[in-house]
Design a protein around this motif. Structure first.
Motif, PDB file in Angstrom:
ATOM      1  N   GLY A  39      47.203  89.004  16.934  1.00  0.00           N
ATOM      2  CA  GLY A  39      48.641  89.033  17.082  1.00  0.00           C
ATOM      3  C   GLY A  39      49.492  88.891  15.830  1.00  0.00           C
ATOM      4  N   ALA A  40      50.342  88.457  16.356  1.00  0.00           N
ATOM      5  CA  ALA A  40      51.321  88.331  15.267  1.00  0.00           C
ATOM      6  C   ALA A  40      50.928  87.205  14.330  1.00  0.00           C
ATOM      7  CB  ALA A  40      52.719  88.061  15.829  1.00  0.00           C
ATOM      8  N   LYS A  41      51.221  87.364  13.012  1.00  0.00           N
ATOM      9  CA  LYS A  41      50.916  86.309  12.054  1.00  0.00           C
ATOM     10  C   LYS A  41      51.853  85.136  12.262  1.00  0.00           C
ATOM     11  CE  LYS A  41      47.518  88.170   9.812  1.00  0.00           C
ATOM     12  NZ  LYS A  41      46.177  87.571   9.887  1.00  0.00           N
ATOM     13  N   PRO A  42      51.330  83.911  12.322  1.00  0.00           N
ATOM     14  CA  PRO A  42      52.159  82.763  12.623  1.00  0.00           C
ATOM     15  C   PRO A  42      52.914  82.257  11.413  1.00  0.00           C
ATOM     16  CG  PRO A  42      49.896  82.079  12.318  1.00  0.00           C
ATOM     17  CD  PRO A  42      49.917  83.582  12.204  1.00  0.00           C
ATOM     18  N   ALA A  43      53.988  81.498  11.704  1.00  0.00           N
ATOM     19  CA  ALA A  43      54.650  80.746  10.662  1.00  0.00           C
ATOM     20  C   ALA A  43      53.841  79.494  10.393  1.00  0.00           C
ATOM     21  CB  ALA A  43      56.064  80.373  11.112  1.00  0.00           C
ATOM     22  N   GLY A  44      54.230  78.735   9.396  1.00  0.00           N
ATOM     23  CA  GLY A  44      53.555  77.474   9.142  1.00  0.00           C
ATOM     24  C   GLY A  44      52.958  77.432   7.757  1.00  0.00           C
ATOM     25  N   VAL A  45      52.441  76.298   7.416  1.00  0.00           N
ATOM     26  CA  VAL A  45      51.890  76.068   6.094  1.00  0.00           C
ATOM     27  C   VAL A  45      50.430  75.687   6.227  1.00  0.00           C
ATOM     28  CG1 VAL A  45      52.076  74.671   4.019  1.00  0.00           C
ATOM     29  CG2 VAL A  45      54.136  75.330   5.254  1.00  0.00           C
ATOM     30  N   ALA A  46      49.560  76.347   5.477  1.00  0.00           N
ATOM     31  CA  ALA A  46      48.138  76.046   5.559  1.00  0.00           C
ATOM     32  C   ALA A  46      47.880  74.638   5.052  1.00  0.00           C
ATOM     33  CB  ALA A  46      47.339  77.051   4.733  1.00  0.00           C
ATOM     34  N   LYS A  47      46.840  74.006   5.622  1.00  0.00           N
ATOM     35  CA  LYS A  47      46.471  72.674   5.167  1.00  0.00           C
ATOM     36  C   LYS A  47      44.961  72.559   5.209  1.00  0.00           C
ATOM     37  CE  LYS A  47      46.662  70.474   9.696  1.00  0.00           C
ATOM     38  NZ  LYS A  47      46.709  71.725  10.425  1.00  0.00           N
ATOM     39  N   PRO A  48      44.359  71.707   4.402  1.00  0.00           N
ATOM     40  CA  PRO A  48      42.918  71.514   4.455  1.00  0.00           C
ATOM     41  C   PRO A  48      42.506  70.993   5.817  1.00  0.00           C
ATOM     42  CG  PRO A  48      43.892  70.411   2.545  1.00  0.00           C
ATOM     43  CD  PRO A  48      45.015  70.867   3.394  1.00  0.00           C
ATOM     44  N   ALA A  49      41.303  71.331   6.250  1.00  0.00           N
ATOM     45  CA  ALA A  49      40.841  70.902   7.566  1.00  0.00           C
ATOM     46  C   ALA A  49      40.771  69.391   7.675  1.00  0.00           C
ATOM     47  CB  ALA A  49      39.480  71.514   7.861  1.00  0.00           C
ATOM     48  N   ASP A  50      40.588  68.702   6.557  1.00  0.00           N
ATOM     49  CA  ASP A  50      40.441  67.252   6.607  1.00  0.00           C
ATOM     50  C   ASP A  50      41.703  66.537   6.143  1.00  0.00           C
ATOM     51  OD1 ASP A  50      38.590  66.767   3.468  1.00  0.00           O
ATOM     52  OD2 ASP A  50      40.348  67.988   3.978  1.00  0.00           O
ATOM     53  N   ALA A  51      42.869  67.216   6.233  1.00  0.00           N
ATOM     54  CA  ALA A  51      44.103  66.615   5.740  1.00  0.00           C
ATOM     55  C   ALA A  51      44.490  65.384   6.540  1.00  0.00           C
ATOM     56  CB  ALA A  51      45.230  67.642   5.790  1.00  0.00           C
ATOM     57  N   THR A  52      44.134  65.344   7.812  1.00  0.00           N
ATOM     58  CA  THR A  52      44.445  64.214   8.676  1.00  0.00           C
ATOM     59  C   THR A  52      43.147  63.601   9.182  1.00  0.00           C
ATOM     60  OG1 THR A  52      46.506  65.252   9.396  1.00  0.00           O
ATOM     61  CG2 THR A  52      45.625  63.508  10.781  1.00  0.00           C
ATOM     62  N   PRO A  53      42.985  62.289   9.095  1.00  0.00           N
ATOM     63  CA  PRO A  53      41.760  61.665   9.614  1.00  0.00           C
ATOM     64  C   PRO A  53      41.595  61.938  11.104  1.00  0.00           C
ATOM     65  CG  PRO A  53      43.021  60.117   8.281  1.00  0.00           C
ATOM     66  CD  PRO A  53      43.899  61.313   8.479  1.00  0.00           C
ATOM     67  N   LEU A  54      40.358  62.083  11.536  1.00  0.00           N
ATOM     68  CA  LEU A  54      40.086  62.299  12.954  1.00  0.00           C
ATOM     69  C   LEU A  54      40.398  61.043  13.754  1.00  0.00           C
ATOM     70  CD1 LEU A  54      36.671  64.167  12.787  1.00  0.00           C
ATOM     71  CD2 LEU A  54      38.800  65.103  13.701  1.00  0.00           C
ATOM     72  N   PRO A  55      41.038  61.192  14.922  1.00  0.00           N
ATOM     73  CA  PRO A  55      41.168  60.041  15.813  1.00  0.00           C
ATOM     74  C   PRO A  55      39.797  59.578  16.295  1.00  0.00           C
ATOM     75  CG  PRO A  55      42.648  61.825  16.473  1.00  0.00           C
ATOM     76  CD  PRO A  55      41.708  62.380  15.457  1.00  0.00           C
ATOM     77  N   VAL A  56      39.706  58.328  16.679  1.00  0.00           N
ATOM     78  CA  VAL A  56      38.500  57.769  17.276  1.00  0.00           C
ATOM     79  C   VAL A  56      38.754  57.599  18.772  1.00  0.00           C
ATOM     80  CG1 VAL A  56      36.952  55.787  17.353  1.00  0.00           C
ATOM     81  CG2 VAL A  56      37.835  56.606  15.153  1.00  0.00           C
ATOM     82  N   TRP A  57      37.859  58.144  19.590  1.00  0.00           N
ATOM     83  CA  TRP A  57      38.039  58.103  21.036  1.00  0.00           C
ATOM     84  C   TRP A  57      37.133  57.031  21.636  1.00  0.00           C
ATOM     85  CZ3 TRP A  57      41.678  61.357  23.210  1.00  0.00           C
ATOM     86  CH2 TRP A  57      42.173  62.357  22.379  1.00  0.00           C
ATOM     87  N   VAL A  58      37.717  56.139  22.435  1.00  0.00           N
ATOM     88  CA  VAL A  58      37.006  55.012  23.028  1.00  0.00           C
ATOM     89  C   VAL A  58      37.205  55.033  24.540  1.00  0.00           C
ATOM     90  CG1 VAL A  58      36.757  52.514  23.070  1.00  0.00           C
ATOM     91  CG2 VAL A  58      37.409  53.661  20.934  1.00  0.00           C
ATOM     92  N   ASP A  59      36.121  54.915  25.295  1.00  0.00           N
ATOM     93  CA  ASP A  59      36.201  54.872  26.752  1.00  0.00           C
ATOM     94  C   ASP A  59      36.599  53.465  27.202  1.00  0.00           C
ATOM     95  OD1 ASP A  59      35.965  55.109  29.484  1.00  0.00           O
ATOM     96  OD2 ASP A  59      33.764  55.214  29.483  1.00  0.00           O
ATOM     97  N   VAL A  60      37.775  53.348  27.821  1.00  0.00           N
ATOM     98  CA  VAL A  60      38.269  52.045  28.277  1.00  0.00           C
ATOM     99  C   VAL A  60      38.414  52.006  29.798  1.00  0.00           C
ATOM    100  CG1 VAL A  60      39.435  51.565  26.096  1.00  0.00           C
ATOM    101  CG2 VAL A  60      40.681  52.754  27.930  1.00  0.00           C
ATOM    102  N   ALA A  61      37.723  52.901  30.517  1.00  0.00           N
ATOM    103  CA  ALA A  61      37.892  52.997  31.965  1.00  0.00           C
ATOM    104  C   ALA A  61      37.561  51.692  32.668  1.00  0.00           C
ATOM    105  CB  ALA A  61      37.034  54.132  32.523  1.00  0.00           C
ATOM    106  N   GLU A  62      36.434  51.076  32.302  1.00  0.00           N
ATOM    107  CA  GLU A  62      36.005  49.875  33.026  1.00  0.00           C
ATOM    108  C   GLU A  62      36.980  48.721  32.823  1.00  0.00           C
ATOM    109  OE1 GLU A  62      32.021  47.090  33.600  1.00  0.00           O
ATOM    110  OE2 GLU A  62      31.924  48.978  32.470  1.00  0.00           O
ATOM    111  N   GLU A  63      37.358  48.467  31.571  1.00  0.00           N
ATOM    112  CA  GLU A  63      38.296  47.366  31.333  1.00  0.00           C
ATOM    113  C   GLU A  63      39.684  47.680  31.868  1.00  0.00           C
ATOM    114  OE1 GLU A  63      37.119  48.730  27.084  1.00  0.00           O
ATOM    115  OE2 GLU A  63      36.291  48.917  29.111  1.00  0.00           O
ATOM    116  N   ALA A  64      40.021  48.969  32.008  1.00  0.00           N
ATOM    117  CA  ALA A  64      41.317  49.344  32.587  1.00  0.00           C
ATOM    118  C   ALA A  64      41.339  49.193  34.098  1.00  0.00           C
ATOM    119  CB  ALA A  64      41.655  50.779  32.206  1.00  0.00           C
ATOM    120  N   GLY A  65      40.173  49.017  34.714  1.00  0.00           N
ATOM    121  CA  GLY A  65      40.105  48.850  36.166  1.00  0.00           C
ATOM    122  C   GLY A  65      39.902  50.135  36.934  1.00  0.00           C
TER     123      GLY A  65
END
Length: 608
Positions: A39-65
Motif C-alpha cells: 500500500g501506501a507508504k506510511p508517515a512516521g519516523v524509523a526507529k531501531p527495533a530495540d529503541a524501547t525496552p520490551l515490557p515484561v508480562w506476568v500472569d496474575v490471574a490467581e492472585e487477582a481471584g
C-alpha cells in the motif's frame, strides 16, 4: 468519506482522501477430512527495533481471584468438533465505574454418545474489577446465569441507555442480557428476537449500525450443525472418530459436516431486532464461521463485515450504504491467501497496522499453515483491495507450527506502532502421542510479535524475551485486550481449553507516553460502533483506531481507544469521525491521560 491522505504539518488537521508460501493445506479446528489427511507508504519516523525496552508480562490471574476453569468436553481426547473449540472472553465496564470487568464464556460436557451433561460449577462467569488487580466473582448476583455450551460474544450499549449490555453465543440458543444500570442484567433474548434457531452453533458476533438508521444492528457467526452429525451417528452406529489428520484418527470436521447460515439482525430502535440475512446478504450460503468484525474497509462511511471462515473462503460483506451486502472477498483479495488457498480462519484483528489511514486485517489459522496479514490498498474507484503481506511483514515462520486463535493488534510498549499477540493451542489432545513428529504440540505458548515500526513495519518474535506469562504452555483459545489497571498500557486476558486462564499484566509498557479515549455519541449511537479517532504526533506519524464491538476470537476488547505516543508530551491533533459522518478536532492534547469525548460537546473531559 476517504481517510487515506497524509499530513502537511504537525499542527494541521489529519488529512483524508476517498476509498509463494511452502505450507500445505490443512483443515481447521475439526481439522480433518473424511478419510483423508488433510500500500501506501506510511508517515512516521524509523526507529531501531530495540529503541524501547520490551515490557515484561506476568500472569496474575490467581492472585487477582480469577480461577474459573474452561469446560469443553473431556479434557484430553475430543470426540466432537464442538468440544475442541473452547471459549473466549469479553472485557467491558459492567457496572459503570469506568474500569474493565471480565465475562468469561464457559462450555460443558458432550459425551462420546453425544449427550450434553452439566455441572453446577460449569457456567459463564462475570468478574468485577475492584482495582489494584483484585476481581470478585459476581456471577451469582449479576443475573447472567448461563449453563450452555458457550463460545463467545460481545458487549454493546445496544439500547443507548448509557450502560453496556452483553450478547452471548452458544450451541443451542443465544442470550441477550440488558444491563439494568446497576451492574445487574436481565435476559431479554426472546423479547428482542435474537435467540437464533434451536441448534445454531453460534461462535461470535459483532455490533454496529449497518443501515444508517442510528440504531445498533447485530451480526452472528454460525459454524456447523453438530446436532445433525450426532443424530446421524446414533442412527448409523458409526464410531465418532472416523476421520484423519496427517494419517491419525481424529474427530470429524468441519469438512464433511453441514455448515450453517450466519444471521444478520437489524435493530428497530425499541430494543427489538428483526432478522434480515436472507434479504440483505446477497447469495448467502452455509459456511463454517468464526470471528466477524464490523469495519469500514472502503472508506465510504458505512460499516462492512469481515468474517473468518474455517477451511472455506472468508467473507467480505461490502455494504451499499443502505445495509444491503455483497460478498466481495475474492475481488478484495481476502477470500484466501496469496496462493489462492483456503485456510482455517479462526480469530480476527482489524487495525491500521502500517499507519496509512486504512484498516488492515490479520486472520489466525491452523497449524502447518500460517496466520495471514491482509494489507489494505484502497483503489479501483473506492473498492477495497487487500494484498497478502504475510511474508513481507515476517509473520510466516512464527505461526507455521502453532495453531492460532485469539489475536490483537495493539501498542504493547507505547512506541507508536502496533504489535501483535496471538493465543495458541492445538485441537487434538492425542497429538503428543502421535508416532510421527508433527513439529507441534497440544499445549503451546502464546505468541508475541513486536513491530519494528516505520518505514518497514516488520514483526519480530519476542515471545521468549517477554516475561514468564508468555512461557506458560496451555491449550490457549481466546484473548481479549484491555488496560485492566488503568496505568496506560494494554494487558491481556487469555482463556485455555479445559484449563486455567491467564491474566497477563503488562509491566513496563507505560514507560513511553500514551493517550486513551472513551467515546460517547448521540441518540441511538451513544455507543458509537465504527467511530474513528486519528492522532497526529509531532514526528509526523498518524495513528488511527476504530471502535469495534466483537473482535479477536469469540470475544470483545476494551472499548476505550488506546494510542501509544512514544516520547511525545503533546499530540498535535486529535480528530474524531463519528458514525453519522460529523467530525471534531482537538489540538495540543496532553499525553499520559485518559479522556472522554462526548459528541458535540467541543471539549475533552478527564476519564479513566
Amino acid at each position: 468519506m476517504a481517510l487515506a491522505g497524509l499530513l502537511v504539518s504537525a499542527t494541521a488537521l489529519v488529512g483524508v482522501t476517498a476509498c509463494s508460501d511452502d505450507s500445505t493445506s490443512t483443515p481447521g479446528p475439526g481439522g480433518a477430512t473424511n478419510g483423508a489427511g488433510g500500500g501506501a507508504k506510511p508517515a512516521g519516523v524509523a526507529k531501531p527495533a530495540d529503541a524501547t525496552p520490551l515490557p515484561v508480562w506476568v500472569d496474575v490471574a490467581e492472585e487477582a481471584g480469577i480461577t474459573a476453569l474452561n469446560h469443553s468436553g473431556k479434557p484430553a481426547q475430543k470426540d466432537w468438533i464442538v468440544s475442541g473449540m473452547g471459549g473466549g472472553s469479553i472485557a467491558f465496564d459492567s457496572d459503570g465505574d469506568g474500569d474493565m470487568d471480565l465475562l468469561i464464556v464457559d462450555g460443558t460436557m458432550l459425551t462420546s454418545d453425544g449427550e450434553l451433561q452439566y455441572d453446577e460449577a460449569w457456567r459463564t462467569r462475570l468478574f468485577r474489577n475492584d482495582g489494584d488487580w483484585k476481581f470478585t466473582d459476581v456471577t451469582a448476583d449479576c443475573g447472567i446465569d448461563v449453563q450452555a455450551f458457550g463460545f463467545g460474544g460481545a458487549s454493546c450499549d445496544y439500547d443507548a441507555d448509557g450502560d453496556m449490555d452483553v450478547y452471548l453465543c452458544t450451541w443451542g440458543r443465544n442470550f441477550l442480557f440488558r444491563n439494568r444500570g446497576d451492574g445487574t442484567f436481565e435476559d431479554v433474548t426472546d423479547a428482542a428476537g435474537v435467540r437464533g434457531a434451536e441448534w445454531d452453533m453460534s461462535t461470535a458476533c459483532a455490533f454496529g449500525d449497518v443501515d444508517g438508521d442510528g440504531h445498533h444492528d447485530l451480526y452472528v457467526s454460525n459454524y456447523v450443525d453438530q446436532q445433525k452429525q450426532i443424530e446421524e451417528h446414533r442412527a448409523n452406529g458409526d464410531p465418532g472418530r472416523i476421520c484423519s489428520w496427517r494419517k491419525f484418527n481424529v474427530y470429524c470436521g468441519p469438512p464433511g459436516l453441514i455448515g450453517q447460515l450466519d444471521r444478520l439482525y437489524l435493530g428497530n430502535g425499541d430494543g427489538t431486532f428483526r432478522e434480515v440475512g436472507e434479504a440483505r446478504l446477497k447469495d448467502q450460503h452455509p459456511r463454517y464461521a468464526f470471528q466477524c468484525v464490523m469495519t469500514d474497509v472502503d472508506e465510504d462511511g458505512d460499516l462492512d463485515i469481515f468474517v473468518a471462515n474455517d477451511t472455506v473462503e472468508n467473507v467480505m460483506w461490502v455494504n451499499d450504504g443502505k445495509g444491503f451486502f455483497e460478498n466481495l472477498a475474492r475481488q478484495c483479495g481476502v477470500a484466501t491467501d496469496a496462493d489462492v488457498k483456503e485456510q482455517a480462519g479462526m480469530g480476527v484483528a482489524v487495525a491500521d497496522m502500517n499507519q496509512d489511514g486504512l484498516v488492515d486485517i490479520v486472520v489466525t489459522h491452523f497449524s502447518h499453515d500460517h496466520n495471514t496479514l491482509y494489507v489494505n490498498d484502497l483503489r479501483k474507484e473506492g473498492r477495497p483491495l487487500f494484498a497478502d503481506r504475510t511474508h513481507t511483514y515476517k509473520l510466516f515462520e512464527s505461526s507455521y507450527h502453532r495453531l492460532c486463535w485469539g489475536v490483537g493488534m495493539f501498542d504493547m510498549d507505547n512506541d507508536a506502532d502496533l504489535d501483535m499477540w496471538v493465543a495458541c493451542g492445538h485441537v487434538y489432545g492425542e497429538i503428543d502421542n502421535f508416532a510421527e513428529d508433527t513439529g507441534t504440540s497440544y499445549a503451546q505458548k502464546n505468541l508475541l510479535l513486536r513491530n519494528e515500526g516505520a518505514p518497514r513495519f516488520k514483526f519480530e518474535d519476542v515471545t521468549t524475551r517477554s516475561g514468564s506469562a508468555l512461557q506458560i504452555e496451555r491449550v490457549w483459545r481466546g484473548a481479549c485486550f484491555a488496560d485492566f489497571d488503568d496505568d496506560g498500557d494494554i494487558d491481556v486476558f487469555a482463556t485455555s481449553l479445559n484449563g486455567k486462564p491467564a491474566l497477563c499484566r503488562n509491566d513496563g509498557g507505560n514507560t513511553n507516553s500514551w493517550l486513551r479515549f472513551a467515546l460517547e455519541g448521540k441518540g441511538g449511537q451513544r455507543d458509537p460502533s465504527g467511530a474513528r479517532v486519528y492522532v497526529l504526533l509531532e514526528s509526523g506519524a498518524v495513528q488511527m483506531e476504530e471502535l469495534h464491538h466483537g473482535s479477536s476470537f469469540c470475544g470483545d476488547n476494551d472499548p476505550r481507544l488506546h494510542f501509544g505516543t512514544g516520547s511525545a508530551t503533546i499530540a498535535g491533533t486529535v480528530r474524531v469521525v463519528w458514525p453519522d459522518g460529523t467530525e471534531e478536532t482537538f489540538r495540543d492534547v496532553a499525553t499520559r491521560k485518559g479522556y472522554r469525548i462526548r459528541q458535540g460537546a467541543g471539549k475533552l473531559e478527564p476519564a479513566k
